[in-house]
Design an enzyme around this catalytic site. Structure first.
Site, PDB file in Angstrom:
ATOM      1  N   ASP A 156       0.981  -1.039  -0.118  1.00 32.66           N
ATOM      2  CA  ASP A 156       0.039   0.069  -0.104  1.00 32.66           C
ATOM      3  C   ASP A 156       0.911   1.240   0.182  1.00 32.66           C
ATOM      4  OD1 ASP A 156      -1.731   2.000   0.456  1.00 32.66           O
ATOM      5  OD2 ASP A 156      -2.926   1.036   1.979  1.00 32.66           O
ATOM      6  N   HIS A 157       0.941   2.045  -1.163  1.00 31.23           N
ATOM      7  CA  HIS A 157       1.804   3.229  -1.318  1.00 31.23           C
ATOM      8  C   HIS A 157       1.323   4.273  -0.361  1.00 31.23           C
ATOM      9  CE1 HIS A 157       5.089   4.912  -2.996  1.00 31.23           C
ATOM     10  NE2 HIS A 157       4.997   4.688  -3.989  1.00 31.23           N
ATOM     11  N   ARG A 158       0.365   4.248   0.231  1.00 25.14           N
ATOM     12  CA  ARG A 158       0.101   5.142   1.229  1.00 25.14           C
ATOM     13  C   ARG A 158       0.882   4.935   2.525  1.00 25.14           C
ATOM     14  NH1 ARG A 158      -6.291   4.267   2.063  1.00 25.14           N
ATOM     15  NH2 ARG A 158      -5.327   2.057   2.199  1.00 25.14           N
TER      16      ARG A 158
END
Length: 530
Positions: free
Chosen positions: A499-501
């Site tokens: 998850d790039h968040r």
């Protein structure tokens, strides 16, 4: 207190709303014990056996196998006092509810009922007379309807050709003013002053009956026929005019067999005449041969209901794919030393009865890498990130009911031997279809072993609530540069989605790199990292 206890379908895990009855383990009349498994139910997470809440005799089963039941609905009734005078067992009705018999009226109550005379005006309130609202006053539970329900005729179609039977003894058929057609084959049509269309003398009775009734039209001058959409499409594909067929289905509807018989009959006639018409395969619903085109339609399709584990998986994957911004990185690793370490482990006395696979080393590598990079083991909570100091390691498992992801609770605290036993129990339980909903909840990090299917790697989708998932590909012998020379080595490819968040490119790359370093030389990594 009633001796009959109804057992409702319980909530089998975290707010589930329904479950499908897979199999009943008891039947009506069986004497059961407390906590005895009575039914197997599949929810959106797993298939579980539900034990009996009371001991006694099975009085009623409300829903059959294959029925989806809402949580809180009764599924079985148990007679908790089986030694008392027995009650009449009740099977499942067509509506899923038990058929309850109406109480028989007493002789005194029937004698007090005043029935309206048949040949005089009926006063309001008498049995058979008018009641408020335009209804007919009847004795509750006893009519006045005594005939079976019939299908409503389609708009623009002719009424049924058979005369309805009188509904009461006082109903007397009146002479018809217009010609009627009887459905009895042996009775000829009545002769009246109005001319009717009759069949040829050589036609049989069924042909005569069909010929005497004019075909209805649909408003465009074409005859209307009764057939389901798949049958209409089959007839259109095979070039059959439905208006020329006589239906053998309910209410004279045309069935698939009627269309196939018509095609088979026309083909046989053409063959006798020496025609070069194509052969017909009736069972497959296709036409082959010179100038013919194979029929492709609904009759060659299968429809699988989306429910249970597959339905929940689809909902979770769709939500995760379009909510968390996925990034996937790949790393090809020489795992020759890891495979040799597994071979040496198998030869040790204390490991001889343990199932040892490459997945064990991959799981250990992930757990050690998480200690170095704890942010990978976290959850996005909107306005905050929840970093977890424990790892519930999920292992994706393919079962007959779909993909499930049970997890090993607090896997980071287990030794290598304990981790091997936990993975073995997890996989065996999943394949047997006995994974509980609790074992599939609370996962923090997941491994999917696509290598067992011979696949090199893939782009896995994150389970909801997790920030990373690792795909472990097949281990293959490949040419590899080792110590300056090209040698055959055991090689695999890892795929990490995150998850790039939460996990940026640097963190994800370092996490994947550490996993690869462990698998390249697990013995050295264990000495250096622990």
């Amino acid at each position: 207190m009633s001796r009959i206890k109804e057992f409702n379908l319980p909530d089998l895990g975290e707010g589930l709303t329904e479950g499908e009855i897979l199999a009943w383990l008891v039947k009506v009349g069986d004497v059961i014990e407390l906590n005895q498994p009575i039914v197997e139910v599949e929810t959106a997470k797993a298939a579980v056996e539900i034990p009996a809440k009371w001991a006694g005799r099975v009085q009623t089963i409300f829903h059959g196998e294959g029925t989806t039941v809402e949580v809180g609905s009764p599924i079985i009734a148990i007679d908790t006092d089986p030694d008392a005078p027995p009650l009449e067992p009740t099977e499942v009705s067509t509506t899923g509810q038990p058929d309850a018999a109406l109480p028989a009226p007493s002789a005194g109550s029937l004698a007090a009922v005043e029935v309206a005379p048949a040949d005089q005006p009926v006063e309001p309130g008498l049995i058979g007379g008018p009641a408020p609202g335009g209804r007919t006053a009847v004795l509750v539970g006893y009519g006045p309807r005594t005939t079976a329900a019939k299908r409503r005729p389609r708009r623009g179609t002719a009424p049924p050709h058979s005369a309805a039977a009188p509904t009461r003894a006082t109903d007397v058929p009146r002479p018809a003013a217009t010609p009627t057609v009887t459905a009895t084959p042996t009775a000829p049509p009545p002769v009246t002053a109005t001319p009717t269309v009759t069949a040829a003398p050589t036609a049989d009775a069924s042909t005569t009956t069909a010929a005497t009734v004019p075909a209805s039209t649909n408003g465009h001058g074409r005859a209307s026929v009764l057939a389901k959409p798949p049958v209409r499409k089959l007839a259109r594909d095979l070039g059959v005019d439905l208006a020329t067929l006589t239906g053998s289905g309910p209410a004279g509807s045309i069935t698939r067999e009627d269309v196939q018989r018509a095609v088979a009959g026309s083909t046989a006639s053409a063959a006798v005449a020496g025609s070069t018409a194509s052969a017909v395969v009736a069972d497959a619903g296709t036409v082959t041969g010179t100038g013919a085109v194979a029929a492709v339609g609904a009759e060659r399709e299968r429809r699988i209901p989306v429910k249970g584990v597959r339905k929940l998986t689809a909902e979770n994957m769709s939500r995760s794919a379009f909510t968390a911004p996925h990034v996937t990185e790949f790393l090809t690793v020489d795992v020759t030393r890891a495979m040799k370490a597994l071979d040496r482990l198998r030869t040790r006395r204390e490991w001889r009865d343990v199932r040892v696979s490459p997945l064990l080393l991959v799981a250990k590598a992930v757990l050690l890498a998480v200690k170095r990079h704890p942010m990978v083991n976290s959850t996005w909570a909107g306005d905050e990130i929840v970093v977890k100091d424990y790892v519930n390691l999920g292992i994706a498992a393919a079962t007959e009911r779909g993909l499930i992801v049970p997890n090993v609770k607090d896997a980071g605290r287990l030794s290598l031997r304990e981790l091997a036993d936990a993975l073995t129990d997890l996989v065996q339980t999943a394949k047997a279809g006995r994974t509980s909903p609790a074992d599939m909840s609370g996962g923090t990090l997941t491994i999917t072993n696509v290598g067992v299917f011979g696949v090199d790697t893939g782009t896995p989708i994150l389970p909801p609530g997790e920030s990373a998932i690792l795909a472990f590909g097949a281990v293959r012998e490949m040419p590899w540069v080792h110590k300056g020379k090209v040698r055959p080595r055991q090689v695999t490819t890892l795929g990490l989605s995150f998850d790039h968040r939460i996990v940026d490119g640097e963190l994800g790359s370092k996490f994947l790199r550490d996993i690869g370093e462990f698998l390249s030389d697990p013995e050295a990594a264990l000495l250096a990292w622990t």
